[in-house]
Design a protein around this motif. Sequence first.
Motif, PDB file in Angstrom:
ATOM      1  N   ALA A 144      -1.318 -24.520  -4.873  1.00 39.35           N
ATOM      2  CA  ALA A 144      -1.392 -23.384  -5.801  1.00 39.35           C
ATOM      3  C   ALA A 144      -2.820 -23.198  -6.322  1.00 39.35           C
TER       4      ALA A 144
ATOM      5  N   LYS B 198      -4.909 -21.800  -3.589  1.00 43.65           N
ATOM      6  CA  LYS B 198      -4.619 -20.387  -3.318  1.00 43.65           C
ATOM      7  C   LYS B 198      -5.262 -19.500  -4.393  1.00 43.65           C
TER       8      LYS B 198
ATOM      9  N   LEU C 171       5.837 -16.651 -10.254  1.00 40.43           N
ATOM     10  CA  LEU C 171       6.986 -16.393 -11.131  1.00 40.43           C
ATOM     11  C   LEU C 171       7.287 -14.903 -11.261  1.00 40.43           C
TER      12      LEU C 171
ATOM     13  N   GLY D 157       7.602 -20.944  -2.932  1.00 38.05           N
ATOM     14  CA  GLY D 157       6.387 -21.696  -2.616  1.00 38.05           C
ATOM     15  C   GLY D 157       6.536 -23.173  -2.925  1.00 38.05           C
ATOM     16  N   HIS D 158       7.155 -23.457  -4.075  1.00 39.17           N
ATOM     17  CA  HIS D 158       7.295 -24.849  -4.515  1.00 39.17           C
ATOM     18  C   HIS D 158       8.126 -25.631  -3.491  1.00 39.17           C
TER      19      HIS D 158
ATOM     20  N   HIS E 157       4.931 -23.037 -19.654  1.00 37.31           N
ATOM     21  CA  HIS E 157       3.707 -22.311 -19.269  1.00 37.31           C
ATOM     22  C   HIS E 157       2.498 -23.262 -19.370  1.00 37.31           C
TER      23      HIS E 157
ATOM     24  N   ILE F 292       9.374 -18.915  -8.370  1.00 37.52           N
ATOM     25  CA  ILE F 292       8.604 -20.151  -8.154  1.00 37.52           C
ATOM     26  C   ILE F 292       9.140 -20.958  -6.973  1.00 37.52           C
TER      27      ILE F 292
ATOM     28  N   ARG G  23       9.222 -21.122 -23.717  1.00 37.26           N
ATOM     29  CA  ARG G  23       8.473 -20.692 -22.530  1.00 37.26           C
ATOM     30  C   ARG G  23       7.035 -21.240 -22.584  1.00 37.26           C
TER      31      ARG G  23
ATOM     32  N   LYS H   3      -8.999 -19.289  -3.814  1.00 33.59           N
ATOM     33  CA  LYS H   3      -9.321 -18.389  -2.705  1.00 33.59           C
ATOM     34  C   LYS H   3      -9.191 -16.924  -3.158  1.00 33.59           C
TER      35      LYS H   3
ATOM     36  N   ALA I 225       0.914 -20.033 -10.773  1.00 28.10           N
ATOM     37  CA  ALA I 225       2.324 -20.157 -11.184  1.00 28.10           C
ATOM     38  C   ALA I 225       2.852 -18.805 -11.653  1.00 28.10           C
TER      39      ALA I 225
ATOM     40  N   LYS J 250       8.666 -24.843  -0.406  1.00 30.15           N
ATOM     41  CA  LYS J 250       7.964 -24.892   0.886  1.00 30.15           C
ATOM     42  C   LYS J 250       7.078 -26.151   0.918  1.00 30.15           C
TER      43      LYS J 250
HETATM   44  P1  HMG Z   1       1.694 -19.116   0.418  1.00 28.21           P
HETATM   45  O1  HMG Z   1       1.309 -17.706   0.180  1.00 28.21           O
HETATM   46  O2  HMG Z   1       2.959 -19.401   1.101  1.00 28.21           O
HETATM   47  O3  HMG Z   1       0.517 -19.853   1.160  1.00 28.21           O
HETATM   48  O4  HMG Z   1       1.661 -19.873  -0.995  1.00 28.21           O
HETATM   49  P2  HMG Z   1      -0.181 -19.472   2.530  1.00 28.21           P
HETATM   50  O5  HMG Z   1       0.443 -20.354   3.574  1.00 28.21           O
HETATM   51  O6  HMG Z   1      -0.216 -18.006   2.753  1.00 28.21           O
HETATM   52  O7  HMG Z   1      -1.686 -19.988   2.256  1.00 28.21           O
HETATM   53  C1  HMG Z   1      -2.538 -19.326   1.331  1.00 28.21           C
HETATM   54  C2  HMG Z   1      -3.423 -20.352   0.672  1.00 28.21           C
HETATM   55  O8  HMG Z   1      -2.655 -21.153  -0.224  1.00 28.21           O
HETATM   56  C3  HMG Z   1      -4.069 -21.312   1.625  1.00 28.21           C
HETATM   57  O9  HMG Z   1      -5.247 -20.790   2.190  1.00 28.21           O
HETATM   58  C4  HMG Z   1      -4.378 -22.470   0.672  1.00 28.21           C
HETATM   59  O10 HMG Z   1      -5.484 -22.174  -0.128  1.00 28.21           O
HETATM   60  C5  HMG Z   1      -3.121 -22.510  -0.155  1.00 28.21           C
HETATM   61  P3  HMG Z   1      -5.858 -21.473   3.547  1.00 28.21           P
HETATM   62  O11 HMG Z   1      -6.072 -22.930   3.278  1.00 28.21           O
HETATM   63  O12 HMG Z   1      -4.797 -21.258   4.613  1.00 28.21           O
HETATM   64  O13 HMG Z   1      -7.111 -20.736   3.757  1.00 28.21           O
HETATM   65  N1  HMG Z   1      -2.115 -23.345   0.520  1.00 28.21           N
HETATM   66  C6  HMG Z   1      -2.227 -24.662   0.758  1.00 28.21           C
HETATM   67  N2  HMG Z   1      -3.201 -25.543   0.475  1.00 28.21           N
HETATM   68  C7  HMG Z   1      -2.999 -26.818   0.856  1.00 28.21           C
HETATM   69  N3  HMG Z   1      -1.889 -27.262   1.500  1.00 28.21           N
HETATM   70  C8  HMG Z   1      -0.904 -26.403   1.804  1.00 28.21           C
HETATM   71  C9  HMG Z   1      -1.044 -25.055   1.428  1.00 28.21           C
HETATM   72  N4  HMG Z   1      -0.277 -23.973   1.558  1.00 28.21           N
HETATM   73  C10 HMG Z   1      -0.940 -22.943   1.023  1.00 28.21           C
HETATM   74  N5  HMG Z   1       0.177 -26.853   2.418  1.00 28.21           N
HETATM   75  C11 HMG Z   1       1.905 -21.617  -2.575  1.00 28.21           C
HETATM   76  C12 HMG Z   1       2.242 -21.133  -1.163  1.00 28.21           C
HETATM   77  C13 HMG Z   1       2.701 -22.874  -2.852  1.00 28.21           C
HETATM   78  C14 HMG Z   1       0.429 -21.904  -2.659  1.00 28.21           C
HETATM   79  C15 HMG Z   1       2.270 -20.471  -3.584  1.00 28.21           C
HETATM   80  O14 HMG Z   1       3.622 -20.131  -3.406  1.00 28.21           O
HETATM   81  C16 HMG Z   1       2.024 -20.848  -5.010  1.00 28.21           C
HETATM   82  O15 HMG Z   1       0.913 -20.793  -5.508  1.00 28.21           O
HETATM   83  N6  HMG Z   1       3.075 -21.198  -5.734  1.00 28.21           N
HETATM   84  C17 HMG Z   1       2.982 -21.684  -7.102  1.00 28.21           C
HETATM   85  C18 HMG Z   1       3.264 -23.142  -7.071  1.00 28.21           C
HETATM   86  C19 HMG Z   1       3.058 -23.828  -8.403  1.00 28.21           C
HETATM   87  O16 HMG Z   1       2.717 -23.234  -9.372  1.00 28.21           O
HETATM   88  N7  HMG Z   1       3.297 -25.102  -8.394  1.00 28.21           N
HETATM   89  C20 HMG Z   1       3.174 -25.923  -9.563  1.00 28.21           C
HETATM   90  C21 HMG Z   1       4.413 -26.740  -9.712  1.00 28.21           C
HETATM   91  S1  HMG Z   1       5.676 -25.785 -10.443  1.00 28.21           S
HETATM   92  C22 HMG Z   1       5.462 -26.210 -12.110  1.00 28.21           C
HETATM   93  O17 HMG Z   1       5.616 -27.326 -12.433  1.00 28.21           O
HETATM   94  C23 HMG Z   1       4.886 -25.287 -13.097  1.00 28.21           C
HETATM   95  C24 HMG Z   1       5.653 -24.096 -13.598  1.00 28.21           C
HETATM   96  O18 HMG Z   1       6.910 -24.426 -14.178  1.00 28.21           O
HETATM   97  C25 HMG Z   1       4.751 -23.531 -14.655  1.00 28.21           C
HETATM   98  C26 HMG Z   1       5.237 -22.265 -15.251  1.00 28.21           C
HETATM   99  O19 HMG Z   1       6.464 -22.091 -15.384  1.00 28.21           O
HETATM  100  O20 HMG Z   1       4.359 -21.472 -15.640  1.00 28.21           O
HETATM  101  C27 HMG Z   1       5.875 -23.145 -12.500  1.00 28.21           C
END
Ligand code: HMG
Length: 433
Positions: free
Chosen positions: A91, A94, A379, A387-388, A273, A384, A269, A97, A375, A390
């Motif tokens: 995340a 991404k 969201l 991607g999470h 957040h 969420i 929230r 970038k 995030a 995945k």
């Molecule tokens: P995507 O669009 O499926 O990714 O996103 P993509 O395959 O199109 O790749 C785009 C870019 O994402 C990549 O560029 C990387 O920069 C990065 P590239 O390297 O290809 O030039 N990327 C990766 N980097 C490293 N390893 C990988 C990888 N895959 C993509 N395997 C992504 C997928 C998960 C990034 C997206 O869906 C996302 O940002 N999701 C949010 C995830 C998140 O926030 N996680 C935190 C944990 S959840 C939490 O605890 C917090 C929360 O509760 C907070 C809140 O409520 O506010 C959510």
Amino acid sequence: MQNTISGFSKLTKIEKVNWILKIYFNNDETSRNLITQYWNTDEKLQKLHDEFIENTITNFYLPLGVAPNFLINDKLYTIPMAIEESSVVAAASKAAKFWFKRGGFRAEVISTTKIGQVHFTYPGDKTDLKNYFESVKSKLISDSSAITKNMERRGGGILDIELRDKTEALENYYQLHATFETLDAMGANFINSCLEQFAQTFKDEAIANNIKGIDIIMSILSNYVPECLVKAEVRCHIKDLKDKDIPNPKAFAEKFKQAVAVAEVEPHRAVTHNKGIMNGIDAVVLATGNDFRAVEAGVHAYASKNGIYSSLTHCTIENDEFCFWLEIPLALGTVGGLTSLHPLVKFALQMLSKPSAKDLMKIVAVAGLAQNFAALKSLTTTGIQQGHMKMHLMNILNQFEANATEKAELIEHFKTNTVTHSAVVEAIEKLRS
Ligand code: HMG
């Protein structure tokens, strides 16, 4: 009590392991192998880690990941992140970038003042105490000169000491509230040493001046540092938000802003957040050998500064310009502590071009902002889980001890199917049958 032991700390590491295995694992060899398998074969390196803490029996690994493409104040960084949670590094990467293509992040250090307090009680006359404090203040500082001389030579040191009357909150309670500039050091030891010297002088001089009743409770730095503040932001014209996930940038910007507004007014929230922000912050704080517990405590206190726990990030849309920013207190060090001891911390700092503490504050704040952006972007668009999950797929596959062929097939399968725990289990079972 059955399992208490006296003198445990004096045992050798092997003896400690033996005791644990005997008491809790019935001398099971698999458990012994587990513990020893994590010992580093380089004995010197292992000893270094053993000595970071007390009663060490083995190492507890966390992955060190990196997030490239962070453009911060026109300088490009690859940010090291130590964290166990899947999707955080992806995340951050991404978001980096995304914003790289839109001019990157701007960050500025607003202030760098740190705080320490000598807490004491005094039942006597308030004016007498105030007069005594004024008369002894310069001696409090001069008596600390042996501690402060190196820091002063570098341009830091004690900024001020105030007497604070807290008797309305707690009977007879006062503080010596001191402020410090500790430059590139986090400064905990420096501040605590100064405070203990203040307390000693304050007590000794009171006796010499016939001021009776001062009772020192404790002397300790504060991890609440609202005057050690950094701001990170991104901004662009709304139309420039457009990308593959954002077909309608205006609708996206409005919804994103609304999501931030929810976290500004709703503590349930806001906590989640801010947890997302701390995903980024803690990971960089840990990788750079800083104290994430101190940062966590201070940041959450700051999130409550207006009497309600609220969002650490904010968003505005003015004249079609989208602006998203984070302001947090961060007391970090790039010298002292683990920074020169842990080889991977040295590596991480070198990767960041050996930043000053101020530079590191900016980098850490940006990591938090990027994390929150990613995030919220998920969201408010896909949700969420897509991607999470995945990213979490590999964890589930490992949990079921999938071999390399199974992993390859299932990763391919889930490129076009939604990842849920049960869907993965079902797919593994199908493959194996
Ligand atoms: P995507 O669009 O499926 O990714 O996103 P993509 O395959 O199109 O790749 C785009 C870019 O994402 C990549 O560029 C990387 O920069 C990065 P590239 O390297 O290809 O030039 N990327 C990766 N980097 C490293 N390893 C990988 C990888 N895959 C993509 N395997 C992504 C997928 C998960 C990034 C997206 O869906 C996302 O940002 N999701 C949010 C995830 C998140 O926030 N996680 C935190 C944990 S959840 C939490 O605890 C917090 C929360 O509760 C907070 C809140 O409520 O506010 C959510």
